[in-house]
Enzyme design. Structure first.
Site: not given
Ligand code: NAD
Length: 495
Positions: A155, A182, A232, A287
């Site tokens: 997000f 989403e 994440s 991140c």
């Molecule tokens: P998230 O993991 O909750 O969601 C990311 C994506 O995964 C979304 O599209 C979501 O629909 C999908 N998703 C979520 N739960 C799922 C599941 N159980 N099964 C399948 N798909 C699933 O992450 P977020 O809250 O949107 O973003 C924040 C996280 O992203 C933080 O931990 C941040 O550190 C990380 N992040 C990392 C980087 C990097 O370059 N390392 C960059 C940006 C964000």
């Protein structure tokens, strides 16, 4: 479910057409600064991923045979359209994600930068060759696209993160599916309105909104050859293992807990400004946000006073308003999680030096957490190891740079580590020894330009090849080595 007639219902973009989903469930997309609902996003079923994958698979032979020099013409046009719609894209990011308008502009600049770099694919995709590996035998390696690839995005950068992958995938000759978060699907709607104007062959690039069902369908779909994920760490680990078990090429960027070290010889005024921007920019939902500041020796007192003042005086509010330096966090659940982590730090013995748990004055709605400073955080406690993903900076004091590097290297994540100093020797020791993929020296957000890979380590990354630049070209191509013999005695023959 019944849908409110007043809220726009977002569509998918499959096979060159906008189409309404047949989803059973929809989520409200909410402006986090006002809690006003903006749209309804479908949680698309697996069948719609299948439609997108089939469209992309059908388009692949056509797109693959389009010469790279022609493929990049579409990207040149996309860049021009993104430049033209720059303010609208930035405004949309602020509306759905909450960051300030200037932060949203920076984000779109970064997205465009990746389109620009991918326009160099005719050179970046070149292979290698060697004549006469044995007399009369030549050997060369070419790069070919994989087929259908997909990105699953988080997000916090709705406009930029799909661009770490998508322009390279397309320029290399792959066809593509984007699954945005989403929680922030509006920016990709705008981007795909621009993509729709490119007149690409139908199916070359597709957009499917959704959450877990759509993601699982991507992970399992036999036509999808490569998956890029950013989000994440627990989800990254899940996606990496399930996609790899299905034989797919996969790269997963995960969470982070980024430390910065402040040595006594650092320029404290500059360090404070830069680390505050790092910790509180994008409301800490980045991140590459600084999460722990380790002061060494005499830096402790001067830095603590300066950062506390900066945190307490940062202007928090709606990112669309002039003068606002920090917006809200994404959801009410996020705010509650951040506030409970602040309390956990206090329970573990930290002092809440600047407490951001009250909303900024004048904002009754909105998911606001103001900048927070925790002092004397226990380096062995749970808070020092937990990703907060909010505007909270934990201060830890140590006596030597060696102790600070040891603490950093004991962490589970390895996304970024930064050092503030005037000493070249200390800087070299740090960049040599610190276990993180992105290193900053007197830099607070060590975000690589589009022509460098985004190199997280440890539990911040699962895979091998990273997003952006030459790594992206390698990820989105497979090599083929050809060994070829043509008899020299035929050379004098008339052809
Ligand atoms: P998230 O993991 O909750 O969601 C990311 C994506 O995964 C979304 O599209 C979501 O629909 C999908 N998703 C979520 N739960 C799922 C599941 N159980 N099964 C399948 N798909 C699933 O992450 P977020 O809250 O949107 O973003 C924040 C996280 O992203 C933080 O931990 C941040 O550190 C990380 N992040 C990392 C980087 C990097 O370059 N390392 C960059 C940006 C964000």
């Amino acid at each position: 479910m019944s849908l409110s007639p007043t809220l726009p219902i977002l569509q998918n973009y499959i096979d060159g057409q906008w189409c309404y989903s047949k989803a059973a469930d929809y989520l409200d997309v909410v402006n986090p600064a006002t809690t006003e609902p903006l749209a309804k996003v479908p949680l698309s079923p697996a069948t719609e991923i299948d439609q997108a994958a089939q469209a992309a698979q059908t388009a692949f032979p056509i797109w693959r045979r389009t010469p790279p020099t022609q493929r990049v013409q579409y990207l040149f046009r996309l860049k021009a359209l993104m430049d033209e719609q720059f303010e609208d894209l930035a405004h949309t990011i602020t509306m759905e994600c909450g960051k300030t308008l200037e932060e949203s502009r920076d984000e779109i600049r970064r997205a465009i930068e990746n389109v620009e770099i991918a326009c160099g694919i005719p050179m970046m995709m070149q292979g290698t060759n060697l004549e006469d590996i044995a007399t009369g035998i030549d050997e060369f390696m070419i790069r070919q696209p994989l087929g259908v690839a997909a990105v699953i995005a988080p997000f916090n950068f709705p406009g930029m993160i799909p661009f770490w992958f998508m322009p390279y995938a397309l320029a290399c000759g792959n066809t593509y599916i984007v699954k945005p978060s989403e929680r922030v699907p509006l920016t990709m709607q705008k981007v795909f309105q621009l993509i729709d104007r490119l007149n690409l062959p139908p199916g070359v690039i597709n957009l499917v909104n959704g959450s877990k069902e759509a993601v699982d369908a991507i992970l399992d779909h036999p036509a999808i050859r490569a998956i890029s994920f950013v989000g994440s760490t627990p989800v990254a680990r899940y996606i990496y293992s399930r996609a790899a078990a299905n034989g797919k090429r996969v790269q997963c960027q995960g969470g982070a807990k980024n430390p910065v070290i402040i040595l006594p010889d650092a320029d404290i005024e500059m360090t404070t400004r830069i680390t505050a921007d790092s910790a509180f920019g994008c409301a800490g939902q980045r991140c590459l946000a600084a999460s722990i500041a380790i002061t060494v020796g005499e830096a402790r007192q001067t830095y603590t006073e300066a950062i506390a003042h900066t945190a307490a005086t940062r202007i928090v509010g709606n990112g669309l308003e002039a003068g606002v330096q920090m917006g809200p966090v994404i959801t009410a659940q996020s705010r509650q999680r951040i506030e409970s982590l602040i309390q956990q730090g206090a329970d573990e013995g930290a002092t809440v030096l600047v407490d951001g748990r009250l909303p900024p004055s004048g904002y009754k709605q909105g998911h606001f957490v103001r900048p927070t400073i925790l002092q004397n955080v226990d380096p062995a406690g749970a808070l020092a190891k937990t990703e907060i993903f909010g505007p909270v900076l934990s201060l830890i004091h140590l006596e030597t740079i060696e102790a600070a590097i040891t603490l950093i290297n004991s962490g589970q994540y390895g996304n970024m580590a930064c050092l503030f100093t005037n000493s070249g020797a200390a800087a070299r020791k740090f960049r040599y020894e610190a276990e993180a993929g992105n290193i900053g020296i007197n830099i607070g957000v060590a975000a690589p330009m589009a022509f460098f890979p985004f190199s997280g380590w440890k539990e911040s990354f699962f895979g091998d090849l990273h997003g952006q630049g030459q790594h992206a070209v390698e990820f989105f191509t497979q090599t083929k080595v050809i060994v070829e013999r043509w008899s020299q005695k035929d050379w004098s023959r008339k052809f």
